[in-house]
Write a protein that holds these residues in place. Structure first.
Motif, mmCIF file in Angstrom:
data_model
loop_
_atom_site.group_PDB
_atom_site.id
_atom_site.type_symbol
_atom_site.label_atom_id
_atom_site.label_comp_id
_atom_site.label_asym_id
_atom_site.label_seq_id
_atom_site.Cartn_x
_atom_site.Cartn_y
_atom_site.Cartn_z
ATOM 1 N N UNK A 16 3.671 2.896 -1.778
ATOM 2 C CA UNK A 16 4.421 1.925 -2.570
ATOM 3 C C UNK A 16 5.315 2.730 -3.485
ATOM 4 N N UNK A 17 6.609 2.570 -3.310
ATOM 5 C CA UNK A 17 7.574 3.346 -4.087
ATOM 6 C C UNK A 17 7.327 4.847 -3.922
ATOM 7 N N UNK A 18 6.874 5.248 -2.719
ATOM 8 C CA UNK A 18 6.661 6.654 -2.402
ATOM 9 C C UNK A 18 5.314 7.219 -2.818
ATOM 10 N N UNK A 19 4.417 6.367 -3.354
ATOM 11 C CA UNK A 19 3.126 6.831 -3.866
ATOM 12 C C UNK A 19 1.987 6.164 -3.085
ATOM 13 N N UNK A 20 1.009 6.950 -2.668
ATOM 14 C CA UNK A 20 -0.148 6.427 -1.940
ATOM 15 C C UNK A 20 -1.129 5.778 -2.921
ATOM 16 N N UNK A 21 -1.515 4.524 -2.683
ATOM 17 C CA UNK A 21 -2.459 3.843 -3.572
ATOM 18 C C UNK A 21 -3.909 4.252 -3.312
ATOM 19 N N UNK A 22 -4.772 3.865 -4.226
ATOM 20 C CA UNK A 22 -6.219 4.054 -4.080
ATOM 21 C C UNK A 22 -6.768 3.050 -3.059
ATOM 22 N N UNK A 23 -6.238 1.813 -3.118
ATOM 23 C CA UNK A 23 -6.644 0.742 -2.203
ATOM 24 C C UNK A 23 -5.487 -0.238 -2.061
ATOM 25 N N UNK A 24 -5.545 -1.047 -1.022
ATOM 26 C CA UNK A 24 -4.492 -2.028 -0.761
ATOM 27 C C UNK A 24 -5.123 -3.198 -0.027
ATOM 28 N N UNK A 25 -5.013 -4.400 -0.576
ATOM 29 C CA UNK A 25 -5.574 -5.568 0.103
ATOM 30 C C UNK A 25 -4.694 -5.955 1.279
ATOM 31 N N UNK A 26 -5.275 -6.657 2.210
ATOM 32 C CA UNK A 26 -4.509 -7.222 3.308
ATOM 33 C C UNK A 26 -3.655 -8.363 2.731
ATOM 34 N N UNK A 27 -2.525 -8.677 3.351
ATOM 35 C CA UNK A 27 -1.701 -9.786 2.857
ATOM 36 C C UNK A 27 -2.463 -11.109 2.871
ATOM 37 N N UNK A 47 12.487 -14.941 -0.957
ATOM 38 C CA UNK A 47 11.649 -15.796 -0.123
ATOM 39 C C UNK A 47 10.321 -15.071 0.097
ATOM 40 N N UNK A 48 9.277 -15.555 -0.560
ATOM 41 C CA UNK A 48 7.962 -14.909 -0.510
ATOM 42 C C UNK A 48 6.919 -15.931 -0.061
ATOM 43 N N UNK A 49 6.229 -15.619 1.042
ATOM 44 C CA UNK A 49 5.171 -16.503 1.537
ATOM 45 C C UNK A 49 3.788 -15.878 1.425
ATOM 46 N N UNK A 50 3.727 -14.554 1.235
ATOM 47 C CA UNK A 50 2.429 -13.877 1.134
ATOM 48 C C UNK A 50 2.518 -12.751 0.110
ATOM 49 N N UNK A 51 1.342 -12.306 -0.311
ATOM 50 C CA UNK A 51 1.269 -11.250 -1.304
ATOM 51 C C UNK A 51 0.077 -10.355 -0.998
ATOM 52 N N UNK A 52 0.023 -9.235 -1.683
ATOM 53 C CA UNK A 52 -1.139 -8.347 -1.592
ATOM 54 C C UNK A 52 -1.279 -7.604 -2.905
ATOM 55 N N UNK A 53 -2.463 -7.052 -3.116
ATOM 56 C CA UNK A 53 -2.740 -6.254 -4.305
ATOM 57 C C UNK A 53 -2.757 -4.785 -3.917
#
Length: 103
Positions: A16-27, A47-53
């Motif tokens: 995300x923005x060139x940085x690897x996260x610790x965790x990422x939820x599925x959409x 236009x946004x229909x889904x999100x993730x953390x």
């Protein structure tokens, strides 16, 4: 729906923005967002229909309302930062970024 689903072993391939996260939820579908966040999504020009953390162990220089690039191998998505929040879980700090996937 299982809200605990994450990319697991694929997380190391995410940026995300060139940085690897610790965790990422599925959409997840945006209907699972609270009213406050639904309002932010609906008032954006995207236009946004889904999100993730996307979760990091340290705060990132990411601003709510900005658009960033989310990458998993060859998949590149534009995401809208809905909210950034610090959490304290089991004696450890995490920074969670709720991002809407721009269609």
């Amino acid at each position: 729906m299982n809200f605990e689903q994450h990319y697991g072993d694929f997380t190391n391939d995410i940026k995300l923005n060139g940085i690897t996260p610790y965790a990422n939820s599925m959409p997840m579908n945006k209907i699972f967002l609270g009213k406050k966040f639904q309002k932010k999504v609906n008032t954006s020009t995207h236009n946004i229909d889904s999100y993730m953390n996307v979760i990091f162990e340290h705060p990132q220089q990411l601003n709510e309302g900005d658009v960033y690039e989310w990458v998993l191998n060859d998949l590149v998505l534009s995401v809208y930062l809905i909210e950034a929040k610090a959490l304290f879980v089991k004696g450890k700090h995490f920074w969670v970024y709720a991002v809407g996937i721009i269609e």
